[in-house]
Design an enzyme around this catalytic site. Structure first.
Site, PDB file in Angstrom:
ATOM      1  N   LEU A  19      -8.665  37.517 -36.055  1.00  0.00           N
ATOM      2  CA  LEU A  19      -8.967  38.891 -36.443  1.00  0.00           C
ATOM      3  C   LEU A  19      -7.712  39.703 -36.693  1.00  0.00           C
ATOM      4  O   LEU A  19      -7.730  40.676 -37.430  1.00  0.00           O
ATOM      5  CB  LEU A  19      -9.802  39.568 -35.347  1.00  0.00           C
ATOM      6  CG  LEU A  19     -11.142  38.899 -35.013  1.00  0.00           C
ATOM      7  CD1 LEU A  19     -11.778  39.582 -33.813  1.00  0.00           C
ATOM      8  CD2 LEU A  19     -12.077  38.941 -36.207  1.00  0.00           C
ATOM      9  N   GLY A  20      -6.625  39.312 -36.042  1.00  0.00           N
ATOM     10  CA  GLY A  20      -5.370  40.033 -36.201  1.00  0.00           C
ATOM     11  C   GLY A  20      -4.262  39.326 -35.452  1.00  0.00           C
ATOM     12  O   GLY A  20      -4.523  38.516 -34.572  1.00  0.00           O
ATOM     13  N   GLU A  21      -3.034  39.624 -35.839  1.00  0.00           N
ATOM     14  CA  GLU A  21      -1.900  38.945 -35.220  1.00  0.00           C
ATOM     15  C   GLU A  21      -0.723  39.893 -35.110  1.00  0.00           C
ATOM     16  O   GLU A  21      -0.392  40.610 -36.058  1.00  0.00           O
ATOM     17  CB  GLU A  21      -1.512  37.718 -36.061  1.00  0.00           C
ATOM     18  CG  GLU A  21      -0.553  36.781 -35.358  1.00  0.00           C
ATOM     19  CD  GLU A  21      -0.514  35.398 -36.000  1.00  0.00           C
ATOM     20  OE1 GLU A  21       0.333  34.595 -35.580  1.00  0.00           O
ATOM     21  OE2 GLU A  21      -1.327  35.141 -36.907  1.00  0.00           O
ATOM     22  N   GLY A  22      -0.102  39.932 -33.922  1.00  0.00           N
ATOM     23  CA  GLY A  22       1.070  40.756 -33.690  1.00  0.00           C
ATOM     24  C   GLY A  22       2.248  39.905 -33.257  1.00  0.00           C
ATOM     25  O   GLY A  22       2.213  38.672 -33.347  1.00  0.00           O
ATOM     26  N   THR A  23       3.297  40.551 -32.776  1.00  0.00           N
ATOM     27  CA  THR A  23       4.519  39.845 -32.395  1.00  0.00           C
ATOM     28  C   THR A  23       4.289  38.922 -31.207  1.00  0.00           C
ATOM     29  O   THR A  23       4.800  37.801 -31.167  1.00  0.00           O
ATOM     30  CB  THR A  23       5.621  40.862 -32.033  1.00  0.00           C
ATOM     31  OG1 THR A  23       5.761  41.782 -33.107  1.00  0.00           O
ATOM     32  CG2 THR A  23       6.952  40.151 -31.802  1.00  0.00           C
ATOM     33  N   LYS A  26      -2.217  37.147 -30.684  1.00  0.00           N
ATOM     34  CA  LYS A  26      -3.192  37.148 -31.772  1.00  0.00           C
ATOM     35  C   LYS A  26      -4.569  37.290 -31.156  1.00  0.00           C
ATOM     36  O   LYS A  26      -4.778  36.976 -29.982  1.00  0.00           O
ATOM     37  CB  LYS A  26      -3.097  35.869 -32.609  1.00  0.00           C
ATOM     38  CG  LYS A  26      -3.496  34.599 -31.897  1.00  0.00           C
ATOM     39  CD  LYS A  26      -3.546  33.401 -32.842  1.00  0.00           C
ATOM     40  CE  LYS A  26      -2.183  33.080 -33.443  1.00  0.00           C
ATOM     41  NZ  LYS A  26      -2.223  31.824 -34.241  1.00  0.00           N
ATOM     42  N   LYS A  42      -7.874  37.696 -26.855  1.00  0.00           N
ATOM     43  CA  LYS A  42      -6.467  38.003 -27.106  1.00  0.00           C
ATOM     44  C   LYS A  42      -5.636  36.873 -26.516  1.00  0.00           C
ATOM     45  O   LYS A  42      -5.712  36.595 -25.319  1.00  0.00           O
ATOM     46  CB  LYS A  42      -6.108  39.347 -26.453  1.00  0.00           C
ATOM     47  CG  LYS A  42      -4.682  39.810 -26.680  1.00  0.00           C
ATOM     48  CD  LYS A  42      -4.516  41.224 -26.108  1.00  0.00           C
ATOM     49  CE  LYS A  42      -3.126  41.773 -26.344  1.00  0.00           C
ATOM     50  NZ  LYS A  42      -2.992  43.167 -25.875  1.00  0.00           N
ATOM     51  N   ASP A 136      -1.734  57.133 -25.070  1.00  0.00           N
ATOM     52  CA  ASP A 136      -1.646  56.956 -26.520  1.00  0.00           C
ATOM     53  C   ASP A 136      -3.027  57.121 -27.155  1.00  0.00           C
ATOM     54  O   ASP A 136      -3.440  56.317 -27.988  1.00  0.00           O
ATOM     55  CB  ASP A 136      -1.053  55.576 -26.862  1.00  0.00           C
ATOM     56  CG  ASP A 136      -0.589  55.491 -28.320  1.00  0.00           C
ATOM     57  OD1 ASP A 136      -0.333  56.559 -28.934  1.00  0.00           O
ATOM     58  OD2 ASP A 136      -0.485  54.367 -28.840  1.00  0.00           O
ATOM     59  N   LYS A 138      -5.637  58.385 -29.662  1.00  0.00           N
ATOM     60  CA  LYS A 138      -5.656  58.793 -31.068  1.00  0.00           C
ATOM     61  C   LYS A 138      -6.826  58.066 -31.731  1.00  0.00           C
ATOM     62  O   LYS A 138      -7.328  57.062 -31.203  1.00  0.00           O
ATOM     63  CB  LYS A 138      -4.334  58.433 -31.760  1.00  0.00           C
ATOM     64  CG  LYS A 138      -3.956  56.961 -31.670  1.00  0.00           C
ATOM     65  CD  LYS A 138      -2.584  56.701 -32.274  1.00  0.00           C
ATOM     66  CE  LYS A 138      -2.181  55.222 -32.093  1.00  0.00           C
ATOM     67  NZ  LYS A 138      -0.841  54.960 -32.679  1.00  0.00           N
ATOM     68  N   ASN A 141      -7.055  54.281 -31.917  1.00  0.00           N
ATOM     69  CA  ASN A 141      -7.322  53.538 -30.683  1.00  0.00           C
ATOM     70  C   ASN A 141      -8.734  53.782 -30.157  1.00  0.00           C
ATOM     71  O   ASN A 141      -9.053  53.424 -29.023  1.00  0.00           O
ATOM     72  CB  ASN A 141      -6.295  53.902 -29.601  1.00  0.00           C
ATOM     73  CG  ASN A 141      -4.936  53.291 -29.885  1.00  0.00           C
ATOM     74  OD1 ASN A 141      -4.845  52.311 -30.630  1.00  0.00           O
ATOM     75  ND2 ASN A 141      -3.893  53.858 -29.316  1.00  0.00           N
ATOM     76  N   ASP A 154      -6.699  49.642 -26.481  1.00  0.00           N
ATOM     77  CA  ASP A 154      -5.236  49.635 -26.455  1.00  0.00           C
ATOM     78  C   ASP A 154      -4.658  50.409 -25.271  1.00  0.00           C
ATOM     79  O   ASP A 154      -4.211  51.553 -25.408  1.00  0.00           O
ATOM     80  CB  ASP A 154      -4.660  50.182 -27.761  1.00  0.00           C
ATOM     81  CG  ASP A 154      -3.168  49.871 -27.886  1.00  0.00           C
ATOM     82  OD1 ASP A 154      -2.600  49.288 -26.946  1.00  0.00           O
ATOM     83  OD2 ASP A 154      -2.571  50.204 -28.921  1.00  0.00           O
ATOM     84  N   THR A 176       2.078  58.653 -29.680  1.00  0.00           N
ATOM     85  CA  THR A 176       2.200  58.849 -31.122  1.00  0.00           C
ATOM     86  C   THR A 176       2.558  60.305 -31.374  1.00  0.00           C
ATOM     87  O   THR A 176       1.854  61.204 -30.897  1.00  0.00           O
ATOM     88  CB  THR A 176       0.877  58.478 -31.813  1.00  0.00           C
ATOM     89  OG1 THR A 176       0.576  57.106 -31.511  1.00  0.00           O
ATOM     90  CG2 THR A 176       0.984  58.647 -33.320  1.00  0.00           C
TER      91      THR A 176
END
Length: 337
Positions: A19-23, A26, A42, A136, A138, A141, A154, A176
């Protein structure tokens, strides 16, 4: 319809589409083998976490999500580990980000904005009662479930009581910029609860206006406006909404309205139905150390299988496009109190 596919099995889950991948992580959709229920998993790489000294941060994020069992918070279902990976099993939320809803249709009606604000304050107030401060908040999130209910996600920047200094305040400037409270900018210490409440006020303004109250081309100009709480009112805001938002976007944290006071506000009380759930649910944090333990006693095995599979609802969802759950997999690096 049938096809031959390679399946990866982790514990009692079949992994599907990424579904998504970060540093550092994933997120994959997965299906529980016994119940058929869909979840989001995750997946964190242990080696990267150790290399970047993020063990305590990951433990903190997991602790936070375990502590806040609330209908309007993305739920952590379980945590598993293999020799090389950590698997955080999360509730699968399919409605996308509240941010995308605003971007697509513009401002919300006052009634719809108030409904989301009810759910936001319900969840944030509960988090604060468990001594968890998000830091955070917003629209990006805030996810929506299939019924259109809010789900806070998040908690990568969240704070727990052990991060407070001797003065009882937090001191990390984070969040943010457009949503951050004036006292966070000043870097003299701040209460996590009052800072979160400011962000909730900005979110309510955005829901009703369709744009931000504080927006400038430079950070310095932006922070000046935030520090003075300098913004204008759209003509369609009701007097009740204006009064409430004015009390939330109070630059003085000592006089800013609290969650308890918001619950007594006439504009807020209209149509309000508090969430019903077990507020005294027991939470165990005993397995936090075991996920980084070298002992193989509780480790799971990740194995790949090739076999014919039927193209069912799970397959169709796994192949679907455009599902953005980025807020679940971006892990922040180097955050401290």
């Amino acid at each position: 319809m049938t096809s031959t596919a390679e399946r990866t099995r982790v514990g009692k889950y079949d992994l599907g589409k990424t579904l998504g991948e970060g540093t550092f992580a994933k997120v994959k959709v997965a299906k529980h083998l016994d119940t058929g229920a869909l979840v989001a998993i995750k997946i964190l790489d242990k080696e990267k976490i150790l290399k970047h000294r993020m063990v305590e941060q990951i433990k903190r994020e997991i602790s936070t999500m375990k502590l806040v069992k609330h209908p309007y918070v993305v739920q952590l279902l379980e945590v598993m580990a293999s020799r090389t990976k950590i698997y955080i099993v999360l509730e699968y939320v399919t409605g996308g980000e509240l941010f995308n809803k605003i971007a697509k249709q513009g401002r919300l009606s006052e009634t719809e904005a108030r409904k989301y604000f009810h759910q936001l304050i319900d969840a944030v107030d509960y988090c604060h009662s468990r001594q968890v401060f998000h830091r955070d908040l917003k629209p990006e999130n805030l996810l929506l479930d299939a019924e259109g209910n809010l789900k806070i996600s998040d908690f990568g920047l969240s704070a727990l009581p052990q991060q407070f200094r001797e003065d009882g305040l937090l001191h990390t400037t984070c969040g943010t910029p457009n949503y951050v409270a004036p006292e966070v900018i000043m870097d003299k210490g701040y209460s996590g609860a009052t800072a979160d409440m400011w962000s909730c006020g900005v979110i309510l303004y955005v829901l009703m206006a369709g744009y931000l109250p504080f927006e400038e081309p430079t950070i310095l100009a932006l922070y000046k406006k935030i520090y003075r709480a300098q913004f204008s009112w759209p003509s369609w805001f009701s007097s009740g909404a204006r009064k409430l938002i004015s009390r939330i976007l109070d630059p003085n944290p000592r006089t800013r309205i609290t969650a308890a006071q918001i619950h007594e506000n006439d504009w807020f009380k209209k149509g309000y139905n508090p969430a019903k759930f077990d507020r005294e649910a027991n939470v165990s944090l005993d397995d936090l150390d075991s996920i980084f333990n070298e002992s193989t006693e509780h480790m799971i095995i990740e194995k790949k299988e090739t076999k014919p599979v039927a193209m069912n609802a799970f397959e169709l969802i796994s192949l679907s496009q455009g599902l953005n759950l980025s807020s679940l997999f971006e892990t922040k690096e180097g955050i401290s109190a």
